[in-house]
Write an enzyme that holds these catalytic residues in place. Sequence first.
Site, PDB file in Angstrom:
ATOM      1  CE1 TYR A 247       7.659   1.298   6.170  1.00 17.90           C
ATOM      2  CE2 TYR A 247       8.399   2.547   4.888  1.00 17.90           C
ATOM      3  CZ  TYR A 247       7.273   2.095   5.286  1.00 17.90           C
ATOM      4  OH  TYR A 247       6.045   2.448   4.598  1.00 17.90           O
TER       5      TYR A 247
ATOM      6  CE  LYS B  33       5.802  -1.038   3.551  1.00 22.55           C
ATOM      7  NZ  LYS B  33       4.524  -2.034   3.108  1.00 22.55           N
TER       8      LYS B  33
END
Length: 244
Positions: free
Chosen positions: A163, A167
């Site tokens: 994750y 990002k």
Amino acid sequence: MDSVLITGANRSIGLELVKEFSKKGLFVYLGTRDLEKGQAVVKELSANGFQNIKPIQIDVTNPDTIVAAKNIVEREQGKLDVLINNAGISGELPQSALDTSIADIQNVFDTNFFGVISVTQVFLDLLKKSESPRITNITSGLGSLTLHSDPNWKYYNFKATSYVTSKAALNAYTIVLAYELKDSFKINAIDPGYTATDFNHHSGPGSVGSAAAFILKHTLTDENGPTGQFFSNDIEDETGISPW
């Protein structure tokens, strides 16, 4: 009437954005992977007085659905004014840098990074037909390399390989995209903050209302508004600007 497409918009922050853009008088395309679910959501919204909302099937990992969605918007609107790349996944947790599989990392990147690029590139021609095109990439404070390198940051100990890196990559893409389109577009990465949603089992302290308001504030800017910036609802100053 200006139009907006929001991916991943059938629940949580995406759904709240649909409501807020509808209130602002835009025609809203509610992007959803499952068209039946999207239709049910729009039916409920219409019953509650929200207007000019249409569900549109779009899976950011499926190129055919992206092109099909673009064709619908082009046929009905002729252009697109605002693109909100909101669809995202967290992946299975925990995500250790030592043993998270390449397959798991790729799965998260397919939605959070490559999916954003795919949607943006397909819809770029329609956005270029707008007088004031806007692209907002919904990111996370967890994508900030500066903050993740600071032991005093309140989320310093939350390290999730798939994750966090997806990002951070999305933020980098936003910078490059904004630079290449700086003469006509406003393109920013916007972190809604740690918000209570299905995404995090409602563990966040923020509300979807606050998140949506923050995103709108930094999306619907005037011609003098910033581009290539990173805003975060968790930054406690009036600018909301986050370090990269």
